[in-house]
Design a protein around this motif. Sequence first.
Motif, PDB file in Angstrom:
ATOM      1  N   ARG A   1       0.827  -1.226   0.000  1.00  0.00           N
ATOM      2  CA  ARG A   1       0.000   0.000   0.000  1.00  0.00           C
ATOM      3  C   ARG A   1       0.850   1.260   0.000  1.00  0.00           C
ATOM      4  NH1 ARG A   1      -2.256  -0.381   6.220  1.00  0.00           N
ATOM      5  NH2 ARG A   1      -0.323  -1.136   7.104  1.00  0.00           N
ATOM      6  N   SER A   2       2.005   1.211  -0.677  1.00  0.00           N
ATOM      7  CA  SER A   2       2.843   2.415  -0.688  1.00  0.00           C
ATOM      8  C   SER A   2       2.163   3.502  -1.517  1.00  0.00           C
ATOM      9  CB  SER A   2       4.223   2.104  -1.288  1.00  0.00           C
ATOM     10  OG  SER A   2       4.106   1.889  -2.672  1.00  0.00           O
TER      11      SER A   2
ATOM     12  N   THR B   1       0.943  -5.475   5.681  1.00  0.00           N
ATOM     13  CA  THR B   1       1.422  -6.306   6.806  1.00  0.00           C
ATOM     14  C   THR B   1       0.372  -6.421   7.913  1.00  0.00           C
ATOM     15  OG1 THR B   1       2.509  -4.434   7.846  1.00  0.00           O
ATOM     16  CG2 THR B   1       3.862  -5.781   6.379  1.00  0.00           C
TER      17      THR B   1
ATOM     18  N   THR C   1       8.436   1.852 -16.315  1.00  0.00           N
ATOM     19  CA  THR C   1       8.399   3.036 -15.452  1.00  0.00           C
ATOM     20  C   THR C   1       8.991   4.256 -16.167  1.00  0.00           C
ATOM     21  OG1 THR C   1       8.411   1.663 -13.484  1.00  0.00           O
ATOM     22  CG2 THR C   1       9.172   3.917 -13.191  1.00  0.00           C
TER      23      THR C   1
HETATM   24  P1  NAP Z   1       7.392   0.007   0.207  1.00  0.00           P
HETATM   25  O1  NAP Z   1       7.185   1.474   0.292  1.00  0.00           O
HETATM   26  O2  NAP Z   1       8.423  -0.649   1.065  1.00  0.00           O
HETATM   27  O3  NAP Z   1       5.979  -0.696   0.503  1.00  0.00           O
HETATM   28  C1  NAP Z   1       5.867  -2.087   0.622  1.00  0.00           C
HETATM   29  C2  NAP Z   1       4.436  -2.413   0.954  1.00  0.00           C
HETATM   30  O4  NAP Z   1       4.295  -3.822   1.005  1.00  0.00           O
HETATM   31  C3  NAP Z   1       3.983  -1.885   2.307  1.00  0.00           C
HETATM   32  O5  NAP Z   1       2.660  -1.396   2.180  1.00  0.00           O
HETATM   33  C4  NAP Z   1       4.046  -3.109   3.218  1.00  0.00           C
HETATM   34  O6  NAP Z   1       3.041  -3.103   4.209  1.00  0.00           O
HETATM   35  C5  NAP Z   1       3.731  -4.234   2.250  1.00  0.00           C
HETATM   36  N1  NAP Z   1       4.346  -5.496   2.598  1.00  0.00           N
HETATM   37  C6  NAP Z   1       5.643  -5.759   2.847  1.00  0.00           C
HETATM   38  N2  NAP Z   1       5.823  -7.060   3.092  1.00  0.00           N
HETATM   39  C7  NAP Z   1       4.618  -7.648   3.015  1.00  0.00           C
HETATM   40  C8  NAP Z   1       4.146  -8.961   3.179  1.00  0.00           C
HETATM   41  N3  NAP Z   1       4.979  -9.968   3.480  1.00  0.00           N
HETATM   42  N4  NAP Z   1       2.820  -9.191   3.016  1.00  0.00           N
HETATM   43  C9  NAP Z   1       1.972  -8.185   2.717  1.00  0.00           C
HETATM   44  N5  NAP Z   1       2.368  -6.916   2.549  1.00  0.00           N
HETATM   45  C10 NAP Z   1       3.666  -6.648   2.697  1.00  0.00           C
HETATM   46  O7  NAP Z   1       7.714  -0.455  -1.264  1.00  0.00           O
HETATM   47  P2  NAP Z   1       7.332   0.162  -2.710  1.00  0.00           P
HETATM   48  O8  NAP Z   1       8.069   1.435  -2.890  1.00  0.00           O
HETATM   49  O9  NAP Z   1       5.873   0.102  -2.938  1.00  0.00           O
HETATM   50  O10 NAP Z   1       8.015  -0.949  -3.626  1.00  0.00           O
HETATM   51  C11 NAP Z   1       7.644  -2.294  -3.582  1.00  0.00           C
HETATM   52  C12 NAP Z   1       8.593  -3.106  -4.427  1.00  0.00           C
HETATM   53  O11 NAP Z   1       8.473  -2.679  -5.774  1.00  0.00           O
HETATM   54  C13 NAP Z   1      10.074  -2.943  -4.072  1.00  0.00           C
HETATM   55  O12 NAP Z   1      10.746  -4.158  -4.308  1.00  0.00           O
HETATM   56  C14 NAP Z   1      10.558  -1.893  -5.065  1.00  0.00           C
HETATM   57  O13 NAP Z   1      11.942  -2.019  -5.346  1.00  0.00           O
HETATM   58  C15 NAP Z   1       9.726  -2.262  -6.267  1.00  0.00           C
HETATM   59  N6  NAP Z   1       9.510  -1.131  -7.192  1.00  0.00           N
HETATM   60  C16 NAP Z   1       9.782  -1.355  -8.500  1.00  0.00           C
HETATM   61  C17 NAP Z   1       9.580  -0.335  -9.407  1.00  0.00           C
HETATM   62  C18 NAP Z   1       9.883  -0.571 -10.855  1.00  0.00           C
HETATM   63  O14 NAP Z   1       9.906   0.352 -11.632  1.00  0.00           O
HETATM   64  N7  NAP Z   1      10.081  -1.808 -11.270  1.00  0.00           N
HETATM   65  C19 NAP Z   1       9.108   0.911  -8.996  1.00  0.00           C
HETATM   66  C20 NAP Z   1       8.794   1.084  -7.659  1.00  0.00           C
HETATM   67  C21 NAP Z   1       8.995   0.044  -6.758  1.00  0.00           C
HETATM   68  P3  NAP Z   1       2.955  -1.998   5.385  1.00  0.00           P
HETATM   69  O15 NAP Z   1       2.381  -0.781   4.736  1.00  0.00           O
HETATM   70  O16 NAP Z   1       2.026  -2.605   6.354  1.00  0.00           O
HETATM   71  O17 NAP Z   1       4.359  -1.830   5.872  1.00  0.00           O
END
Ligand code: NAP
Length: 295
Positions: A167-168, A195, A276
């Motif tokens: 939910r980021s 989480t 992206t």
């Molecule tokens: P983030 O800000 O760390 O958010 C992660 C989210 O996932 C949080 O809401 C967290 O919950 C939830 N979460 C973590 N572990 C979990 C689990 N085991 N079960 C259920 N929910 C869980 O990350 P983000 O910025 O959204 O990025 C997520 C991933 O995408 C990363 O690996 C990042 O590198 C990747 N990404 C890739 C791109 C691309 O262009 N390919 C772009 C952006 C991000 P809580 O809110 O409760 O903590």
Amino acid sequence: MTAQIISGTEIAKQIREELKQEIAGLKQKHNLVPGLATVLVGEDPASQVYVGQKEKTCQALGMYSERHDLPADTAEAALLSLVDRLNKDPKVHGILVQLPLPKHINETRVLYAIDPKKDVDGFHPVNVGKLMIGEPDYIPCTPHGIWQLLVRSGAQVEGAEVVVVGRSNIVGKPIANILLQKKKGANATVTVCHTGTRDIAFHTRRADILIVAAGRPKAVTADMVKEGVVVIDVGVNRIGKAESGKDILVGDVDFDAVKEKASAITPVPGGVGPMTITMLMLNTVKAAKLAAGLS
Ligand code: NAP
């Protein structure tokens, strides 16, 4: 069942071709060259690579780009004054401040200082609000890329049960928002897990479309999905180094096992990643058209 692989590399290439033509047309008919300014503070190697790729893509598409590399100890006031200058510069239609910023700089203050009309990342609260009410100027790049992967690979989004894990503000919330709008290519029933979710597998097993952005390798395993699911794996996790010295990257989904049950799945790398930057270019072209009264 072995899944269709949804290639972000191929779909991004198609969109870039479309953009190239549009940019050539804008130049020819309106003497308009879309311009992107990137701002990097400090020397984080990953950020340097990302900014370099953005600059290179701008040039390859025939856009104007300018890059501002500032030292890590740059004062917040100096960064804000650069943003103010770029806000006023007519050659610059989009401004991208590469995150994360060094700790002594207030990231929110900097992002809020960008003129919403030039906020091609879509992070300014004005643009977040516009997306929420279904009238976006700029859709944030990663969720926009995910949406395009779904639509262009022929996934049935309308009426689907979509489950988003994460939910980021940059991925989970905006993609949930996009897909629940009453619009073509959206209009899904969306559940968002995090989480605090009691039983994640209960939700993921119901998903027709599963979007995983948790930042945890194997957050989703084969027992957590149903046959025929469409999976978009957003995660990028570095789990070690190859002999060549290159990072070994994996997503958030146990790809090898889940692809045997899914009808379609994105790989990592080569899935969401290439989309992206492409969507950043698309937003910058849109910003240029809006500034010129063409959109
Ligand atoms: P983030 O800000 O760390 O958010 C992660 C989210 O996932 C949080 O809401 C967290 O919950 C939830 N979460 C973590 N572990 C979990 C689990 N085991 N079960 C259920 N929910 C869980 O990350 P983000 O910025 O959204 O990025 C997520 C991933 O995408 C990363 O690996 C990042 O590198 C990747 N990404 C890739 C791109 C691309 O262009 N390919 C772009 C952006 C991000 P809580 O809110 O409760 O903590």
